[in-house]
Design a protein around this motif. Structure first.
Motif, PDB file in Angstrom:
ATOM      1  N   GLN A 142       0.810  -1.209   0.000  1.00 27.76           N
ATOM      2  CA  GLN A 142       0.000   0.000   0.000  1.00 27.76           C
ATOM      3  C   GLN A 142       0.851   1.271   0.000  1.00 27.76           C
ATOM      4  OE1 GLN A 142      -3.027   0.038   2.989  1.00 27.76           O
ATOM      5  NE2 GLN A 142      -3.740   2.104   2.505  1.00 27.76           N
ATOM      6  N   PRO A 143       1.899   1.412   0.835  1.00 28.43           N
ATOM      7  CA  PRO A 143       2.690   2.655   0.779  1.00 28.43           C
ATOM      8  C   PRO A 143       3.390   2.858  -0.568  1.00 28.43           C
ATOM      9  CG  PRO A 143       3.106   1.439   2.819  1.00 28.43           C
ATOM     10  CD  PRO A 143       2.356   0.524   1.921  1.00 28.43           C
ATOM     11  N   GLN A 144       3.963   1.775  -1.126  1.00 27.96           N
ATOM     12  CA  GLN A 144       4.659   1.914  -2.401  1.00 27.96           C
ATOM     13  C   GLN A 144       3.706   2.293  -3.525  1.00 27.96           C
ATOM     14  OE1 GLN A 144       4.865  -0.566  -0.229  1.00 27.96           O
ATOM     15  NE2 GLN A 144       6.848  -1.648  -0.303  1.00 27.96           N
ATOM     16  N   LEU A 145       2.507   1.675  -3.546  1.00 26.18           N
ATOM     17  CA  LEU A 145       1.534   2.010  -4.581  1.00 26.18           C
ATOM     18  C   LEU A 145       1.067   3.458  -4.456  1.00 26.18           C
ATOM     19  CD1 LEU A 145      -0.639  -1.249  -4.688  1.00 26.18           C
ATOM     20  CD2 LEU A 145       0.805  -0.354  -6.521  1.00 26.18           C
ATOM     21  N   GLN A 146       0.856   3.913  -3.228  1.00 29.32           N
ATOM     22  CA  GLN A 146       0.426   5.295  -3.022  1.00 29.32           C
ATOM     23  C   GLN A 146       1.509   6.264  -3.485  1.00 29.32           C
ATOM     24  OE1 GLN A 146      -2.741   5.829  -1.774  1.00 29.32           O
ATOM     25  NE2 GLN A 146      -2.411   7.926  -2.506  1.00 29.32           N
ATOM     26  N   ALA A 147       2.762   5.959  -3.163  1.00 30.45           N
ATOM     27  CA  ALA A 147       3.854   6.827  -3.599  1.00 30.45           C
ATOM     28  C   ALA A 147       3.998   6.825  -5.114  1.00 30.45           C
ATOM     29  CB  ALA A 147       5.163   6.373  -2.942  1.00 30.45           C
ATOM     30  N   LEU A 148       3.838   5.654  -5.745  1.00 25.51           N
ATOM     31  CA  LEU A 148       3.917   5.583  -7.199  1.00 25.51           C
ATOM     32  C   LEU A 148       2.779   6.364  -7.848  1.00 25.51           C
ATOM     33  CD1 LEU A 148       5.225   4.432  -9.733  1.00 25.51           C
ATOM     34  CD2 LEU A 148       3.813   2.371  -9.452  1.00 25.51           C
ATOM     35  N   GLY A 149       1.587   6.271  -7.271  1.00 24.92           N
ATOM     36  CA  GLY A 149       0.467   7.058  -7.803  1.00 24.92           C
ATOM     37  C   GLY A 149       0.714   8.548  -7.706  1.00 24.92           C
ATOM     38  N   ASP A 150       1.311   9.002  -6.602  1.00 21.21           N
ATOM     39  CA  ASP A 150       1.629  10.431  -6.459  1.00 21.21           C
ATOM     40  C   ASP A 150       2.670  10.871  -7.489  1.00 21.21           C
ATOM     41  OD1 ASP A 150      -0.128  10.487  -4.344  1.00 21.21           O
ATOM     42  OD2 ASP A 150       1.431  10.220  -2.815  1.00 21.21           O
ATOM     43  N   GLN A 151       3.665  10.029  -7.757  1.00 19.64           N
ATOM     44  CA  GLN A 151       4.680  10.379  -8.753  1.00 19.64           C
ATOM     45  C   GLN A 151       4.070  10.484 -10.152  1.00 19.64           C
ATOM     46  OE1 GLN A 151       7.825   7.496  -8.475  1.00 19.64           O
ATOM     47  NE2 GLN A 151       8.291   7.966  -6.331  1.00 19.64           N
ATOM     48  N   VAL A 152       3.211   9.524 -10.486  1.00 15.10           N
ATOM     49  CA  VAL A 152       2.569   9.567 -11.801  1.00 15.10           C
ATOM     50  C   VAL A 152       1.670  10.785 -11.926  1.00 15.10           C
ATOM     51  CG1 VAL A 152       0.965   8.358 -13.329  1.00 15.10           C
ATOM     52  CG2 VAL A 152       2.719   7.072 -12.103  1.00 15.10           C
ATOM     53  N   ALA A 153       0.936  11.126 -10.852  1.00 21.73           N
ATOM     54  CA  ALA A 153       0.055  12.294 -10.883  1.00 21.73           C
ATOM     55  C   ALA A 153       0.859  13.584 -11.052  1.00 21.73           C
ATOM     56  CB  ALA A 153      -0.785  12.353  -9.609  1.00 21.73           C
ATOM     57  N   SER A 154       1.980  13.701 -10.356  1.00 21.39           N
ATOM     58  CA  SER A 154       2.824  14.899 -10.502  1.00 21.39           C
ATOM     59  C   SER A 154       3.372  15.029 -11.909  1.00 21.39           C
ATOM     60  CB  SER A 154       3.968  14.849  -9.488  1.00 21.39           C
ATOM     61  OG  SER A 154       3.473  14.774  -8.167  1.00 21.39           O
ATOM     62  N   TRP A 155       3.781  13.908 -12.490  1.00 22.19           N
ATOM     63  CA  TRP A 155       4.312  13.969 -13.864  1.00 22.19           C
ATOM     64  C   TRP A 155       3.228  14.347 -14.861  1.00 22.19           C
ATOM     65  CZ3 TRP A 155       3.315  10.502 -18.040  1.00 22.19           C
ATOM     66  CH2 TRP A 155       4.092  10.747 -19.160  1.00 22.19           C
ATOM     67  N   LEU A 156       2.028  13.817 -14.682  1.00 24.62           N
ATOM     68  CA  LEU A 156       0.939  14.153 -15.595  1.00 24.62           C
ATOM     69  C   LEU A 156       0.570  15.634 -15.487  1.00 24.62           C
ATOM     70  CD1 LEU A 156      -1.375  11.024 -15.150  1.00 24.62           C
ATOM     71  CD2 LEU A 156       0.095  11.569 -17.099  1.00 24.62           C
ATOM     72  N   GLN A 157       0.574  16.172 -14.275  1.00 29.10           N
ATOM     73  CA  GLN A 157       0.281  17.596 -14.116  1.00 29.10           C
ATOM     74  C   GLN A 157       1.365  18.460 -14.741  1.00 29.10           C
ATOM     75  OE1 GLN A 157      -0.241  18.168  -9.911  1.00 29.10           O
ATOM     76  NE2 GLN A 157      -2.312  17.276  -9.873  1.00 29.10           N
ATOM     77  N   SER A 158       2.600  18.004 -14.708  1.00 32.36           N
ATOM     78  CA  SER A 158       3.694  18.793 -15.280  1.00 32.36           C
ATOM     79  C   SER A 158       3.618  18.876 -16.795  1.00 32.36           C
ATOM     80  CB  SER A 158       5.047  18.192 -14.867  1.00 32.36           C
ATOM     81  OG  SER A 158       5.211  16.892 -15.427  1.00 32.36           O
ATOM     82  N   ILE A 159       2.977  17.903 -17.451  1.00 34.46           N
ATOM     83  CA  ILE A 159       2.864  17.943 -18.906  1.00 34.46           C
ATOM     84  C   ILE A 159       1.518  18.490 -19.359  1.00 34.46           C
ATOM     85  CG2 ILE A 159       4.470  16.029 -19.199  1.00 34.46           C
ATOM     86  CD1 ILE A 159       2.111  14.171 -19.664  1.00 34.46           C
ATOM     87  N   GLY A 160       0.715  18.990 -18.413  1.00 36.40           N
ATOM     88  CA  GLY A 160      -0.506  19.695 -18.785  1.00 36.40           C
ATOM     89  C   GLY A 160      -1.776  18.885 -18.776  1.00 36.40           C
ATOM     90  N   VAL A 161      -1.781  17.689 -18.190  1.00 38.91           N
ATOM     91  CA  VAL A 161      -3.009  16.900 -18.110  1.00 38.91           C
ATOM     92  C   VAL A 161      -3.937  17.520 -17.079  1.00 38.91           C
ATOM     93  CG1 VAL A 161      -3.962  14.603 -17.648  1.00 38.91           C
ATOM     94  CG2 VAL A 161      -1.749  14.841 -18.793  1.00 38.91           C
ATOM     95  N   GLY A 162      -5.239  17.544 -17.364  1.00 43.03           N
ATOM     96  CA  GLY A 162      -6.220  18.165 -16.493  1.00 43.03           C
ATOM     97  C   GLY A 162      -6.321  17.487 -15.143  1.00 43.03           C
ATOM     98  N   PRO A 163      -6.744  18.215 -14.133  1.00 43.96           N
ATOM     99  CA  PRO A 163      -6.817  17.629 -12.783  1.00 43.96           C
ATOM    100  C   PRO A 163      -7.804  16.477 -12.668  1.00 43.96           C
ATOM    101  CG  PRO A 163      -7.609  19.910 -12.812  1.00 43.96           C
ATOM    102  CD  PRO A 163      -7.091  19.622 -14.161  1.00 43.96           C
ATOM    103  N   GLN A 164      -8.919  16.544 -13.407  1.00 37.94           N
ATOM    104  CA  GLN A 164      -9.901  15.464 -13.318  1.00 37.94           C
ATOM    105  C   GLN A 164      -9.329  14.157 -13.862  1.00 37.94           C
ATOM    106  OE1 GLN A 164     -13.597  16.346 -15.255  1.00 37.94           O
ATOM    107  NE2 GLN A 164     -14.588  14.447 -14.610  1.00 37.94           N
ATOM    108  N   GLN A 165      -8.643  14.231 -15.007  1.00 42.65           N
ATOM    109  CA  GLN A 165      -8.025  13.030 -15.560  1.00 42.65           C
ATOM    110  C   GLN A 165      -6.922  12.508 -14.637  1.00 42.65           C
ATOM    111  OE1 GLN A 165      -8.621  15.773 -17.261  1.00 42.65           O
ATOM    112  NE2 GLN A 165     -10.131  15.143 -18.812  1.00 42.65           N
ATOM    113  N   VAL A 166      -6.180  13.430 -14.014  1.00 36.00           N
ATOM    114  CA  VAL A 166      -5.114  13.011 -13.107  1.00 36.00           C
ATOM    115  C   VAL A 166      -5.693  12.263 -11.910  1.00 36.00           C
ATOM    116  CG1 VAL A 166      -3.323  13.852 -11.543  1.00 36.00           C
ATOM    117  CG2 VAL A 166      -3.530  14.829 -13.821  1.00 36.00           C
ATOM    118  N   GLN A 167      -6.799  12.741 -11.376  1.00 36.41           N
ATOM    119  CA  GLN A 167      -7.423  12.080 -10.234  1.00 36.41           C
ATOM    120  C   GLN A 167      -7.914  10.679 -10.604  1.00 36.41           C
ATOM    121  OE1 GLN A 167     -10.495  14.658  -8.780  1.00 36.41           O
ATOM    122  NE2 GLN A 167      -9.065  16.221  -8.026  1.00 36.41           N
ATOM    123  N   GLN A 168      -8.460  10.524 -11.817  1.00 38.54           N
ATOM    124  CA  GLN A 168      -8.932   9.206 -12.237  1.00 38.54           C
ATOM    125  C   GLN A 168      -7.774   8.229 -12.376  1.00 38.54           C
ATOM    126  OE1 GLN A 168     -11.139   9.889 -15.830  1.00 38.54           O
ATOM    127  NE2 GLN A 168     -12.890  10.820 -14.792  1.00 38.54           N
TER     128      GLN A 168
END
Length: 416
Positions: A142-168
């Motif tokens: 669970q901790p590793q998956l949560q950290a990996l999800g946060d890293q992927v979300a940060s990268w998606l936001q940095s390339i301009g993906v919308g917040p709703q898609q990032v949350q999904q």
């Protein structure tokens, strides 16, 4: 005054040296062919009845949509029935072989049906155990998956993906979401039992009815030879495709599972079974089977394990599905890549996961009914993927163009 005096002056002939000279960058450029003239006479078709081709196509598409919605409505019973039909077709030669060697017809039919059902039930049992083991070990990551999800979300936001898609997308890395999904698979025992009951019943009834099929086809052949041709061709194509794909899928799953176990990827048995199932899904099955081992390989071994998993899966997939399977299956399927990919998407929507696994056999059944059974419709076979004659024509044209270029080069060399 002669006629030659009245003739306009002709341009001076081009010198051979100027004729042979070619300027860069137009060296070797062939003239663009002119667009072909449109045919004047309409295509001759029997039984048109005054209805235009466009209207017939629209009516056919409308009927196809209605049929697809109807199949989706009864998908709970239609999908296992089609699965039993494919299994019966694949097991038919074994039943015939037993009867030819003196086994009573009823005993041969029952033995083959029960054996196929036992293999299917054993496979589902192994899958159930693998999913249960995965559900038990999932909270540890669970901790590793949560950290990996946060890293992927940060990268998606940095390339301009919308917040709703990032949350999904981030929700897909939530262990509770994964746990509820796989727990739902374990808890859906009633649906699994219903599927097995339908498959078992059909595996008993279909082989019994299939015993009369050769005689029925022989009686029908003088009156409906095209229908008999389509049915026998469908059975042969489905049997060859499914048997070869099953054997290669087992090899692919075993190799992938052993490699994942050696690399220390958790739930290697589950991902090996997933690899086997996805081998029946053309084009997209490889990527579906690859994603979970990549995620858990990254959690346990980092990027080194990720690269190793990609190499193993890529090499095995390239050898099995790109080299071995086309040579063994040959022209049994004869479906274009585009149509195959679309059939996977279509039957997955209509019939669910079983539809995606049986996409090629179901599409072959549709082709047998709509194309192979009608001589006037067989001209569409090259368009939907039967390119045997087309490849020969292309090779002949390529040889002719090569010979023309060689002759032109020899002529220029002789004038030079």
């Amino acid at each position: 005054m002669t006629d030659d005096d009245l003739t306009p002056d002709a341009p001076p002939p081009t010198a051979p040296a100027q004729e042979n000279r070619r300027r860069w960058p137009f060296r070797g450029r062939r003239p663009r062919p002119a667009a072909p003239d449109a045919p004047v006479d309409p295509d001759a078709e029997d039984g048109a009845g005054g209805v235009g081709r466009g209207l017939r196509i629209l009516l056919g598409l409308a009927a196809g949509v209605v049929i697809a919605f109807g199949m989706a409505a009864i998908g709970g019973i239609l999908a296992p029935t089609l699965l039993a039909l494919v299994l019966t077709i694949c097991a038919q030669p074994v039943r015939v072989w037993l009867e030819r060697h003196g086994t009573p017809q009823g005993l041969a039919t029952g033995a083959v049906g029960l054996t196929v059902f036992a293999l299917l039930a054993a496979f589902i049992g192994v899958l159930w155990v693998a999913v249960a083991q995965f559900v038990g070990m999932l909270p540890q990551y669970q901790p590793q998956l949560q950290a990996l999800g946060d890293q992927v979300a940060s990268w998606l936001q940095s390339i301009g993906v919308g917040p709703q898609q990032v949350q999904q997308i981030e929700a897909g890395f939530n262990p509770s979401t994964m746990l509820s999904f796989f727990s739902g698979l374990l808890g859906n025992a009633f649906g699994l039992i219903t599927l097995l009951v339908i498959v078992l019943t059909m595996l008993i009834l279909m082989p019994a009815d299939a015993a009369y099929t050769p005689t029925l086809l022989r009686e029908l052949k003088p009156m409906r030879p095209n229908l008999v041709f389509a049915v026998t061709g469908f059975a042969h194509s489905v049997r060859r495709y499914m048997v070869v794909t099953t054997l290669l899928g087992i090899v692919q799953g075993v190799i992938n599972g052993v490699a994942l176990w050696l690399l220390g990827v958790p739930a290697a048995l589950l991902w090996a079974i997933l690899s086997f199932l996805c081998s029946f899904i053309p084009n997209v099955g490889y990527f579906i089977a690859l994603v979970p081992p990549l995620v858990f390989g990254y959690l346990t071994g980092g990027w080194g394990t990720v690269v190793a998993v990609i190499i193993v899966y890529g090499v095995i997939n390239a050898i099995v599905q790109s080299v071995v399977q086309p040579k063994v299956v040959g022209n049994a399927v004869a479906l274009s890549q585009t149509l195959t990919f679309f059939s996977v998407l279509l039957w997955a929507v209509v019939l669910g996961p079983i539809g995606a696994i049986l996409a090629v056999p179901i599409t072959l059944l549709v082709r047998a009914v709509l194309v192979d059974a009608d001589p006037r419709s067989r001209l569409w076979r090259p368009i939907i993927g039967d390119l045997t004659h087309t490849r020969e024509v292309m090779k002949h044209e390529s040889d002719e163009r090569r010979a023309e270029r060689r002759q032109a080069h020899e002529d220029r060399s002789g004038r030079g």
